[in-house]
Design a protein around this motif. Sequence first.
Motif, PDB file in Angstrom:
ATOM      1  N   LEU A   1       2.531  17.123 -18.110  1.00 23.62           N
ATOM      2  CA  LEU A   1       1.253  16.509 -18.853  1.00 23.62           C
ATOM      3  C   LEU A   1       1.410  14.815 -18.837  1.00 23.62           C
ATOM      4  CD1 LEU A   1       0.711  18.799 -21.774  1.00 23.62           C
ATOM      5  CD2 LEU A   1      -0.625  18.347 -19.773  1.00 23.62           C
ATOM      6  N   PHE A   2       2.598  14.220 -19.106  1.00 19.32           N
ATOM      7  CA  PHE A   2       2.838  12.928 -19.400  1.00 19.32           C
ATOM      8  C   PHE A   2       3.824  12.368 -18.288  1.00 19.32           C
ATOM      9  CE2 PHE A   2       2.698  14.994 -23.525  1.00 19.32           C
ATOM     10  CZ  PHE A   2       1.349  14.715 -23.844  1.00 19.32           C
ATOM     11  N   GLY A   3       4.319  13.095 -17.424  1.00 22.67           N
ATOM     12  CA  GLY A   3       5.023  12.366 -16.325  1.00 22.67           C
ATOM     13  C   GLY A   3       6.462  12.022 -16.851  1.00 22.67           C
TER      14      GLY A   3
ATOM     15  N   LYS B   1       4.177  10.239 -12.144  1.00 20.75           N
ATOM     16  CA  LYS B   1       3.026  10.032 -13.340  1.00 20.75           C
ATOM     17  C   LYS B   1       2.673  11.746 -13.546  1.00 20.75           C
ATOM     18  CE  LYS B   1      -1.012   9.363  -9.985  1.00 20.75           C
ATOM     19  NZ  LYS B   1      -2.043   8.729  -9.705  1.00 20.75           N
ATOM     20  N   GLY B   2       2.163  11.785 -14.802  1.00 23.75           N
ATOM     21  CA  GLY B   2       2.023  13.145 -15.150  1.00 23.75           C
ATOM     22  C   GLY B   2       0.075  13.313 -15.194  1.00 23.75           C
ATOM     23  N   LEU B   3      -0.279  14.459 -15.544  1.00 17.65           N
ATOM     24  CA  LEU B   3      -1.698  14.825 -15.243  1.00 17.65           C
ATOM     25  C   LEU B   3      -2.695  13.910 -16.158  1.00 17.65           C
ATOM     26  CD1 LEU B   3      -1.401  18.832 -15.376  1.00 17.65           C
ATOM     27  CD2 LEU B   3      -1.059  17.378 -13.332  1.00 17.65           C
ATOM     28  N   PHE B   4      -2.128  13.408 -17.226  1.00 18.43           N
ATOM     29  CA  PHE B   4      -3.128  12.305 -17.714  1.00 18.43           C
ATOM     30  C   PHE B   4      -3.421  11.274 -17.213  1.00 18.43           C
ATOM     31  CE2 PHE B   4      -2.362  15.101 -21.634  1.00 18.43           C
ATOM     32  CZ  PHE B   4      -3.696  14.763 -22.542  1.00 18.43           C
ATOM     33  N   GLU B   5      -2.389  10.835 -16.440  1.00 17.84           N
ATOM     34  CA  GLU B   5      -2.281   9.565 -15.431  1.00 17.84           C
ATOM     35  C   GLU B   5      -3.299  10.025 -14.352  1.00 17.84           C
ATOM     36  OE1 GLU B   5       0.841   6.499 -15.230  1.00 17.84           O
ATOM     37  OE2 GLU B   5       1.911   8.293 -16.201  1.00 17.84           O
TER      38      GLU B   5
ATOM     39  N   ASN C   1      -1.375  12.105 -30.399  1.00 23.55           N
ATOM     40  CA  ASN C   1      -1.391  10.536 -30.436  1.00 23.55           C
ATOM     41  C   ASN C   1      -2.239  10.279 -29.125  1.00 23.55           C
ATOM     42  OD1 ASN C   1       0.491  10.238 -32.488  1.00 23.55           O
ATOM     43  ND2 ASN C   1       2.166  10.259 -31.024  1.00 23.55           N
ATOM     44  N   VAL C   2      -2.307  11.248 -28.065  1.00 24.54           N
ATOM     45  CA  VAL C   2      -3.098  10.715 -26.940  1.00 24.54           C
ATOM     46  C   VAL C   2      -4.779  10.845 -27.323  1.00 24.54           C
ATOM     47  CG1 VAL C   2      -3.846  11.403 -24.401  1.00 24.54           C
ATOM     48  CG2 VAL C   2      -1.334  11.491 -25.207  1.00 24.54           C
ATOM     49  N   VAL C   3      -4.849  11.804 -27.987  1.00 25.27           N
ATOM     50  CA  VAL C   3      -6.224  11.941 -28.340  1.00 25.27           C
ATOM     51  C   VAL C   3      -6.644  10.935 -29.158  1.00 25.27           C
ATOM     52  CG1 VAL C   3      -8.109  13.588 -29.605  1.00 25.27           C
ATOM     53  CG2 VAL C   3      -6.339  14.656 -28.180  1.00 25.27           C
TER      54      VAL C   3
ATOM     55  N   ILE D   1      -0.285   7.058 -23.444  1.00 24.40           N
ATOM     56  CA  ILE D   1       0.843   7.967 -23.255  1.00 24.40           C
ATOM     57  C   ILE D   1       2.086   7.274 -22.950  1.00 24.40           C
ATOM     58  CG2 ILE D   1      -0.924   9.819 -22.449  1.00 24.40           C
ATOM     59  CD1 ILE D   1       1.222   8.296 -19.481  1.00 24.40           C
ATOM     60  N   ARG D   2       3.014   7.939 -23.028  1.00 20.74           N
ATOM     61  CA  ARG D   2       4.361   7.605 -22.733  1.00 20.74           C
ATOM     62  C   ARG D   2       4.957   8.454 -21.825  1.00 20.74           C
ATOM     63  NH1 ARG D   2       7.925   5.472 -27.621  1.00 20.74           N
ATOM     64  NH2 ARG D   2       6.141   3.896 -27.848  1.00 20.74           N
ATOM     65  N   ARG D   3       5.626   7.966 -20.646  1.00 15.35           N
ATOM     66  CA  ARG D   3       6.227   8.934 -19.688  1.00 15.35           C
ATOM     67  C   ARG D   3       7.444   9.373 -20.242  1.00 15.35           C
ATOM     68  NH1 ARG D   3       5.663   6.538 -13.783  1.00 15.35           N
ATOM     69  NH2 ARG D   3       3.367   6.621 -13.601  1.00 15.35           N
ATOM     70  N   LEU D   4       8.047  10.611 -20.435  1.00 15.02           N
ATOM     71  CA  LEU D   4       9.431  11.230 -20.517  1.00 15.02           C
ATOM     72  C   LEU D   4      10.371  10.201 -19.915  1.00 15.02           C
ATOM     73  CD1 LEU D   4      10.783  13.466 -22.023  1.00 15.02           C
ATOM     74  CD2 LEU D   4      10.961  14.823 -19.907  1.00 15.02           C
ATOM     75  N   GLY D   5      11.427   9.895 -21.059  1.00 12.19           N
ATOM     76  CA  GLY D   5      12.185   8.849 -20.465  1.00 12.19           C
ATOM     77  C   GLY D   5      11.722   7.293 -20.610  1.00 12.19           C
ATOM     78  N   GLY D   6      10.656   7.109 -20.779  1.00  5.24           N
ATOM     79  CA  GLY D   6      10.226   5.690 -20.800  1.00  5.24           C
ATOM     80  C   GLY D   6       9.890   5.180 -21.984  1.00  5.24           C
ATOM     81  N   THR D   7       9.649   3.787 -21.983  1.00  2.00           N
ATOM     82  CA  THR D   7       9.230   2.868 -23.119  1.00  2.00           C
ATOM     83  C   THR D   7       8.121   2.143 -23.021  1.00  2.00           C
ATOM     84  OG1 THR D   7      10.601   1.151 -22.097  1.00  2.00           O
ATOM     85  CG2 THR D   7      11.975   2.475 -23.503  1.00  2.00           C
ATOM     86  N   GLU D   8       7.474   2.344 -21.966  1.00  2.00           N
ATOM     87  CA  GLU D   8       6.202   1.401 -21.732  1.00  2.00           C
ATOM     88  C   GLU D   8       5.068   2.474 -22.266  1.00  2.00           C
ATOM     89  OE1 GLU D   8       3.417  -0.286 -18.059  1.00  2.00           O
ATOM     90  OE2 GLU D   8       5.471   0.605 -17.738  1.00  2.00           O
TER      91      GLU D   8
END
Length: 454
Positions: free
Chosen positions: A213-215, A229-233, A258-260, A265-272
Motif C-alpha cells: 500500500l505505502f511502498g 512506491k506503493g499503490l497509493f502513489e 492518516n491517509v484518509v 503517506i510515508r513509505r516503509l522505512g522512510g522519513t519523508e
Amino acid sequence: MLSLLSNVLNTSSDGLFVCNIEGYPILYNEALLEMTSLSHAFINSYVIYDAVEMMAVPKTSAAIVLETKQACTTIIEYEHGKKCIVTATPYLDADNEILFVVSNLRDITELNRLQKELEETQQIKDMYQKNLERLRNEIGNQQHIIYQSKNMKQVMSLAERFAENDLPILLLGESGVGKDVLANFIHEQSKRKGPLIKINCGAIPDHLLESELFGYEKGAFTGASQAKKGLFEAAQDGTIFLDEIGDLPYSLQVKLLNVVQDYKIRRLGGTETREVNVRIITATNADIEGLVKQKAFRLDLYYRLNVLSIHIPPLKERKEDIPSFVFYYLRQFEQKYHIKKKVDNQVLQQFMAYGWPGNIRELKNLMERLYHLSEGTTITTDYLPENLLRHRSGLEKSEEWSEHDQHRTLKEAVTSFEQVYISRALSRSTSLQECASQLGISISSLVRKKRSIK
C-alpha cells in the motif's frame, strides 16, 4: 462602351461597385442591388457619404478607402439579413491620387449557414465518437453494469452523483454482487485522469500489505535492494479501490486513517512524507458495524470511509435483472467460442426461483458451465445442477396436501395457497409488472402480498 462594360459586370455573381473620388457611382451591377437591397434610383441619387449618413448602408469600405487611400476589407451585415465580405481597392494615378475605387461584395450568408451546419455536424460526430469509444472500452473491459430492477436504478443514480466529487465511498454488499464493477464505473464517470488501482486487503499477507500500500525505501528490510512506491502513489490523480476493507489488519488501520485525513503517506522505512491525490473507494461484504462493536475495526476509520456509502442488493432481490445477465453472458460466449446457443424458458423459470447465494459471480460461472455442457444449440433443464433442481422440487412439494393442512382454517389454507401461487407466478415472470398482469392485480397489491411470503 459603357453599356458593354455594364453587361460584363452583370455576369458576375459578386456585387461590384465603382465610384469616383467624390463618392458618386460610376458603375455597379445587379448582384450589388440584390445583396444590399438598394434601388437604382437610390444609388444614382446619392454619393456614398450621404448613404452612410442616412443610415441606408453601414459605413462602406469605399468611404474608408477614400479617406485612407489604402485597400480595405470588412464584413457588413445588412438589415435584411444578408452578410457580405466587402473589399474596396483604390485605383491611383501617376501622382498617387485616387481616380476611382472598386468595391467587390461577396455574399457569405450561405457560407456562414454551411459553416454552422458543419460545426453542428462535427459536434454530433464527436458525440457519437465519444459514445462509440465508451462502448468499445466497456466491451474490451467486459465490465458492463446490467440492470433493469428499480433498486439497481437507485444504486446507479447514487453512483453517478457520487462520481462527481472526491469524497471516500464505501460499497456494501454480499460477495459476488459486483462491487468491483461499480467501483470501476464510478472511476470512469469521474473527472480523474489517473489510473484505477485495485487491491484485495484479504488476499495479501499482513506483513506484506503495508509495503504494497505505502511502498518502501531501500534497506527497509532484508531484500529491499531498491526503493519501491506503493499503490497509493501508483494511483496518483486516480482512484484506489480497497476491496474487503474489513480484513485490513488493525495495525494498518491507523496508517490508513492518516491517509484518509491528510492524504499523505510515508513509505516503509522512510522519513519523508509524500502527498497523494487519490479518490479512495472501499468495499466489504462483512458486517463492518459488527466489526466496530467487536473492536476489530476502528470507529474513527469507519466514519472517515463511510462519508458516502452504497449498498448493492443481492441478486435474489433484483431478479428482474437475471434474464439480462443470462443473455449478456450468452453473447459473450458466442463471441468467444463462435457457437450460438439459446436458453430454454424452463431454465429461466428455474433461475428466477433460485436464491443465488453466490450472486452474479455464481450466475456467470453457471452460464459458462451450461454453455459448454449442452450438446445442442439449446440449454435445457437437463443440464442444471442438483441444487437448482432440489430448490424447484421443494417449491412443488409445498403445494402438496399434508397432515398439517387438515388442522388449518379455511382462511389459513387460502392464504397458504395464495402465497405458493404468487411464488410460482414470480418465478415465471421477468418483472413485477409482468407478474401483476398475469395475476390480474396491481403492482402495489403484488408488492404487499410478496412481503408476506416466507
